[in-house]
Design an enzyme around this catalytic site. Structure first.
Site, PDB file in Angstrom:
ATOM      1  N   GLY A 239     -14.021  -8.938   4.356  1.00  0.00           N
ATOM      2  CA  GLY A 239     -13.275  -8.041   5.235  1.00  0.00           C
ATOM      3  C   GLY A 239     -12.496  -8.718   6.328  1.00  0.00           C
ATOM      4  O   GLY A 239     -11.733  -8.050   7.035  1.00  0.00           O
ATOM      5  N   ARG A 275      -9.781 -12.229   0.994  1.00  0.00           N
ATOM      6  CA  ARG A 275      -8.437 -12.248   1.572  1.00  0.00           C
ATOM      7  C   ARG A 275      -8.220 -13.394   2.565  1.00  0.00           C
ATOM      8  O   ARG A 275      -7.207 -14.086   2.510  1.00  0.00           O
ATOM      9  CB  ARG A 275      -8.219 -10.905   2.294  1.00  0.00           C
ATOM     10  N   CYS A 342      11.129   1.183 -13.289  1.00  0.00           N
ATOM     11  CA  CYS A 342      11.634   2.559 -13.252  1.00  0.00           C
ATOM     12  C   CYS A 342      10.664   3.487 -12.539  1.00  0.00           C
ATOM     13  O   CYS A 342      10.023   4.342 -13.157  1.00  0.00           O
ATOM     14  CB  CYS A 342      11.925   3.024 -14.667  1.00  0.00           C
ATOM     15  N   GLU A 343      10.508   3.266 -11.257  1.00  0.00           N
ATOM     16  CA  GLU A 343       9.705   4.096 -10.360  1.00  0.00           C
ATOM     17  C   GLU A 343      10.385   4.059  -9.003  1.00  0.00           C
ATOM     18  O   GLU A 343      10.693   2.967  -8.502  1.00  0.00           O
ATOM     19  CB  GLU A 343       8.287   3.503 -10.178  1.00  0.00           C
TER      20      GLU A 343
END
Ligand SMILES: *Cc1c(COP(=O)(O)O)cnc(C)c1O
Length: 414
Positions: A239, A275, A342-343
């Protein structure tokens, strides 16, 4: 200009350590993920150092980045692994990790996953469900295994200061066990003769913007296990945050270490950072395909999309986007940076301050080393991108994942 100790401009050109991004792009084309081994190890060592007084075992959370080359590098400096599936355990072992240095979390471990983990001799099961505890007991007994180490994962019912999609410690989240369920399990340990319930695990979410909720979660965890002296290990999860834009300030490993030090005293400590180790060591290089002025806006269409990096679409995540060739003397304009998929939501960045761009110009999306390539997909039948690692010497590099071809797209179909 410098983004961190490894990603910076030199003579107006973007470098990863001592390698010009252009060199890599010439050889490998785009889109390409580039990682700095030096930065990864520096981040790892910063955590190690910050927590050194507590002598923690650091288990890299490989769901952030499961590239074998990156895993091997972390193994060589002594990291263990936090895995969340049988597949991750398989990859960790392929990268040379000793199974006893792997912890296995996840709300939905299958019987096959558990059998595999028992078979290889996993270090810890982080248990998230009473039924799961019974299943591990049953399978372990069937395989003649004893002393299977269990950390019970507490859902501390705390809402962390982070994006709602990556918070895991609130009461309504699917993660972990209630305090009541944990007490019940610890009071009935005799029903689990193959298991040794000697740990408590708590992971309240990712990219935590302050240390408050973490400290509160640890306090609740300690209170819960105080009556059970055989619970001697505290695994406080991951975290720790990273800054996703140059003006963002987030707590560092030392801040977390200082905040929790008093509260973990007397316990054996495990950490599961993901991360904080890999995010700012990775960049995604992409090429401008087209530009247009439309709807009153300056648009660029790039050759990277949500299939290479879904975070902007999935979490409304911000990533700085910068030109590979930087000239502060030219005028910059707010620019909408769109992927080719294609979004409508395939947007890499909105109102990004960029110079006038032309087709074939190169851009770098920053801080993509975590939860980037691992979430890539074949949507729109797009082959996965190449990935490159710049070695710790800062000058040599190699391709750690080849660019997929169209034939890879039909592999495995009947
Ligand atoms: C995802 C995850 C982590 C790592 O989180 P980061 O925010 O990347 O540090 C650690 N532990 C568990 C159980 C996780 O699911």
């Amino acid at each position: 200009m410098t983004f961190n100790s490894s990603i910076r401009y030199q003579n107006q050109r973007l470098f990863v350590d001592d390698v010009p991004v252009l060199d890599i792009q010439h050889a490998v084309n785009t889109p390409v993920y580039i990682y700095s081994q030096r930065r990864i190890l520096q981040n790892y060592r910063a955590i190690e150092q910050a927590f050194s007084a507590m002598q923690p075992h650091i288990h890299f959370s490989m769901k952030a980045n499961n590239s074998l080359a990156i895993l091997r590098g972390l193994r060589q400096v002594g990291a263990g692994i936090d895995a969340v599936s049988g597949g991750e355990i398989y990859k960790a072992i392929a990268a040379g990790f000793d199974p006893s240095h792997i912890v296995f979390a996840g709300v939905g471990k299958t019987a096959a996953d558990i059998r595999y983990a028992l078979d290889v001799g996993i270090g810890w099961f982080n248990v998230e469900n009473v039924q799961e505890a019974h299943l591990i007991q049953q399978l372990a007994a069937g395989m003649g295994r004893t002393h299977v180490r269990i950390a019970l994962r507490l859902n501390p019912d705390i809402t962390a200061n982070t994006h709602p999609h990556i918070a895991t410690g609130h009461g309504a989240a699917k993660f972990g066990l209630t305090a009541e369920a944990i007490r019940h399990l610890l009071d009935h340990q005799h029903e689990f003769p193959a298991l040794t319930m000697c740990g408590l695990h708590v992971h309240i979410g990712s990219n935590l913007k302050d240390t408050t909720a973490t400290v509160e979660a640890i306090k609740r965890a300690r209170e819960l296990i105080a009556p059970y002296p055989n619970v001697t290990t505290l695994n406080i999860g991951g975290g720790m945050p990273v800054a996703y834009s140059s003006d963002e300030v987030v707590p560092c490993a030392a801040d977390f270490a200082q905040a929790i030090a008093l509260h973990v005293d007397g316990y054996h400590l495990l950490l599961e950072p993901g991360r904080a180790i890999v995010a700012d060591a990775g960049i995604l290089i992409t090429k401008v395909l087209y530009t247009k002025f439309q709807g009153g806006q300056r648009l660029v269409i790039i050759d990277a999309s949500m299939t290479e990096l879904i975070r902007p679409m999935l979490y409304q995540a911000h990533h700085d986007i910068v030109p590979v060739h930087h000239d502060s003397n030219v005028q910059h304009f707010p620019t909408q940076v769109h992927g080719p998929v294609c979004e409508t939501t395939d947007v890499m960045g909105r109102d990004v301050d960029l110079p006038e761009l032309e087709p074939d110009d190169l851009l770098a999306v920053l801080t993509v080393g975590a939860y980037g390539s691992v979430m890539s997909s074949h949507y729109n039948a797009r082959p996965r991108p190449a990935e490159v690692l710049v070695h710790e010497d800062g000058t040599t590099w190699n391709i750690i994942r080849r660019r997929e071809s169209w034939s890879d797209l039909v592999q495995g179909e009947m």
